[in-house]
Write a protein that holds these residues in place. Structure first.
Motif, short mmCIF file in Angstrom:
data_model
loop_
_atom_site.label_atom_id
_atom_site.label_comp_id
_atom_site.label_asym_id
_atom_site.label_seq_id
_atom_site.Cartn_x
_atom_site.Cartn_y
_atom_site.Cartn_z
N ALA A 119 38.51 21.07 -20.29
CA ALA A 119 37.15 21.62 -20.35
C ALA A 119 37.08 22.96 -19.63
CB ALA A 119 36.16 20.64 -19.73
N GLU A 120 37.73 23.05 -18.46
CA GLU A 120 37.74 24.30 -17.72
C GLU A 120 38.54 25.37 -18.48
OE1 GLU A 120 36.16 25.29 -15.23
OE2 GLU A 120 35.47 23.53 -14.13
N LEU A 121 39.64 24.96 -19.11
CA LEU A 121 40.46 25.90 -19.86
C LEU A 121 39.67 26.48 -21.03
CD1 LEU A 121 43.16 27.27 -20.34
CD2 LEU A 121 43.91 25.24 -21.59
N ALA A 122 38.91 25.65 -21.70
CA ALA A 122 38.09 26.14 -22.82
C ALA A 122 37.06 27.15 -22.35
CB ALA A 122 37.41 24.96 -23.51
N ARG A 123 36.42 26.85 -21.21
CA ARG A 123 35.42 27.78 -20.67
C ARG A 123 36.07 29.10 -20.26
NH1 ARG A 123 32.61 23.07 -18.81
NH2 ARG A 123 33.99 22.87 -17.01
N GLU A 124 37.24 29.00 -19.63
CA GLU A 124 37.86 30.22 -19.12
C GLU A 124 38.46 31.06 -20.23
OE1 GLU A 124 37.66 32.47 -15.86
OE2 GLU A 124 36.92 30.42 -16.15
N ARG A 125 38.91 30.42 -21.31
CA ARG A 125 39.33 31.19 -22.49
C ARG A 125 38.17 32.05 -22.96
NH1 ARG A 125 41.01 26.46 -24.96
NH2 ARG A 125 43.22 25.92 -24.73
N ALA A 126 36.98 31.46 -23.00
CA ALA A 126 35.79 32.21 -23.45
C ALA A 126 35.50 33.38 -22.51
CB ALA A 126 34.59 31.27 -23.53
N VAL A 127 35.67 33.16 -21.21
CA VAL A 127 35.45 34.23 -20.23
C VAL A 127 36.43 35.37 -20.45
CG1 VAL A 127 35.56 34.83 -17.78
CG2 VAL A 127 34.41 32.73 -18.50
N VAL A 128 37.71 35.03 -20.65
CA VAL A 128 38.73 36.06 -20.86
C VAL A 128 38.49 36.80 -22.16
CG1 VAL A 128 41.20 36.45 -21.24
CG2 VAL A 128 40.45 34.88 -19.44
N LEU A 129 38.06 36.10 -23.20
CA LEU A 129 37.74 36.76 -24.46
C LEU A 129 36.60 37.76 -24.28
CD1 LEU A 129 38.04 33.77 -26.94
CD2 LEU A 129 39.57 35.72 -26.77
N GLN A 130 35.62 37.42 -23.43
CA GLN A 130 34.56 38.37 -23.12
C GLN A 130 35.11 39.56 -22.35
OE1 GLN A 130 30.88 36.66 -21.52
NE2 GLN A 130 31.53 34.66 -22.28
N LEU A 171 45.68 29.56 -26.88
CA LEU A 171 46.71 29.17 -25.92
C LEU A 171 46.46 27.75 -25.43
CD1 LEU A 171 47.22 32.38 -23.71
CD2 LEU A 171 48.93 31.27 -25.16
N PRO A 172 47.41 26.83 -25.63
CA PRO A 172 47.20 25.44 -25.22
C PRO A 172 47.49 25.22 -23.74
CG PRO A 172 49.30 25.65 -26.37
CD PRO A 172 48.65 27.00 -26.41
N ARG A 173 47.02 24.11 -23.24
CA ARG A 173 47.17 23.79 -21.82
C ARG A 173 48.63 23.75 -21.40
NH1 ARG A 173 48.49 19.75 -18.57
NH2 ARG A 173 47.39 19.55 -16.57
N ASP A 174 49.51 23.14 -22.21
CA ASP A 174 50.90 22.99 -21.79
C ASP A 174 51.60 24.35 -21.67
OD1 ASP A 174 50.81 23.34 -24.57
OD2 ASP A 174 52.72 22.33 -24.87
N VAL A 175 51.18 25.34 -22.44
CA VAL A 175 51.76 26.68 -22.33
C VAL A 175 51.34 27.33 -21.02
CG1 VAL A 175 51.70 29.02 -23.30
CG2 VAL A 175 52.05 27.05 -24.79
N VAL A 176 50.07 27.19 -20.67
CA VAL A 176 49.56 27.78 -19.43
C VAL A 176 50.23 27.15 -18.22
CG1 VAL A 176 47.51 28.21 -18.02
CG2 VAL A 176 47.35 28.32 -20.51
#
Length: 422
Positions: A119-130, A171-176
């Motif tokens: 859930a945090e990864l999804a939110r932070e992906r959105a932040v980085v995209l911004q 980017l999936p969780r396991d890659v990060v």
């Protein structure tokens, strides 16, 4: 007191280094982890993972929620942040001296115990995209990403630090999480502090706090190959943004300080050639400067300017002519003045804990030692007028990198630029 005597470095058996620069006159400390990990260490298909990982470090650990991390550090009046570069990633804090143990504990926790919840990864992906979108909307920022890409095309050194949106989005969780495990090696990291800090106490704290750092062989890094070229991006803007550059020198190159003095002399201040000729005399720009950027094994010298659609046609030949005539039209007074500006900047930066901490960390990562300030000053003083002539000619031998962004109709053709510089 000899400035070098304020610095101590300890290397643990696993290669992890602790470096301190004690400043007796302050009551605070800047402290952080610097890792020799950045954008150039990413595989192409995962461009942006280093930056996303840095963001995720603050989103919760096995011991702390994202809220706990910021509340704990701010409860003592501290400050916590991070950044990702092409070759280094840093996680750092500024605190009162008594709160150094808390800062160490939090930094160690976010690096070793982050949970990377979906859930945090999804939110932070959105932040980085911004963040990527914001950079795209900032022409005097994004032009340097394009500049780097044209200088080093199809190479890790040329990829954007923030990553590409289409890659970051998936980017999936396991890659990060796997990127940290594969790249954050103990012998490629340094815990650095400057200010009111006790070295021996910090070593003891580090031994206890950083007990889970991976070890092992360092992964290979792609060697850079400067190419140069031309990129023109037509956009509906008020100004044309121009970045013009050449193959430069690495951080450990004998001409590192020569390049620094040359850049300062050419476009580093209000007495520089570019400022006086292009802005003061001709009024063609508001903003113009030169830069010398150095990495582990390569570097770039260049000029940035922002100007009007009509003015760019006059401005670019002037910049080319100033560069081309510099080796034959140079005097000792200019070199002495530029060297004095560099020395003053070096000494003034030593008044800040955060600057001294970052400088020491970079020196340890690149040179595996602290460089005394007097050594830096001596190398700046050793730069001669002939050295400046020589390195300018050396820069101009390489094919230019030219990136223009905005209403580019009046930008001079690339072949004409090359001829003007020769």
């Amino acid at each position: 007191m000899d400035p070098a005597s304020t610095v101590r470095i300890t290397t643990l058996p696993n290669g992890f280094r602790i470096a301190t620069d004690r400043m007796e006159s302050v009551e605070t400390a800047a402290i952080g982890i610097w890792a020799a990990v950045g954008t150039r260490h990413e595989p192409a298909e995962h461009n942006g993972v280093a930056h996303l990982l840095e963001h995720m470090a603050f989103k919760g650990t096995k011991r702390r929620s994202a809220r706990d991390i910021v509340v704990e550090i701010e409860a003592v009046g501290g400050y916590l942040n991070a950044y990702t570069g092409r070759e280094q990633t840093a996680y750092y804090a500024r605190v009162l001296a008594k709160d150094v143990p808390l800062a160490v504990d939090i930094i160690a926790d976010i690096i070793q115990n982050s949970t990377y919840e979906e859930a945090e990864l999804a939110r932070e992906r959105a932040v980085v995209l911004q963040e990527i979108g914001q950079a795209e909307d900032t022409p005097d920022d994004i032009i340097f990403d394009h500049f780097q890409e044209i200088a080093y095309p199809d190479q890790s050194m040329g990829r954007p630090v923030l990553g590409r949106a289409e890659i970051v989005r998936d980017l999936p969780r396991d890659v990060v999480a796997g990127y940290l495990e594969s790249r954050y090696r103990a012998d490629q990291m340094v815990l650095c502090a400057a200010g009111k800090v006790d070295h021996d106490v910090l070593v003891d704290l580090a031994i206890k706090a950083f007990d889970r750092l991976p070890t092992g062989a360092r992964p290979l890094v792609e060697a850079p190959s400067y190419r140069g070229g031309d990129l023109r991006l037509n956009r509906d803007l008020e100004q044309v943004h121009v970045a013009l550059g050449f193959d430069g020198v690495a951080q450990d190159h004998p001409d590192y300080y020569t390049a620094s003095v040359m850049s300062q002399l050419f476009g580093g201040g209000m007495s520089s050639r570019l400022f006086l000729e292009v802005r003061e005399k001709r009024g063609l720009v508001y903003s113009i400067n030169s830069f010398s950027t150095s990495f582990d094994d390569c570097g770039l010298f260049g000029v940035y300017a922002g100007t009007g659609e009509e003015e760019v046609g006059e401005m670019m030949p002037v910049i080319c002519d100033e560069l081309a005539r510099l080796p034959d039209d140079l005097n000792d007074e200019e070199v002495v003045r530029a060297a004095a500006q560099l020395k003053a900047g070096t000494l003034m930066s030593r008044e800040k804990t955060s600057a001294r901490c970052e400088q020491l960390a970079n020196q340890v990562l690149v040179f595996d030692r602290a460089i005394p300030v007097q050594e830096i000053v001596s190398k700046i003083d050793a730069v001669t007028t002939d050295d400046i002539r020589r390195i300018t000619r050396q820069f101009l031998v390489s094919p230019p990198t030219l990136v223009t962004l905005g209403p580019i109709g009046q930008v001079m053709p690339y072949d004409d630029l090359r001829k003007r510089l020769s």
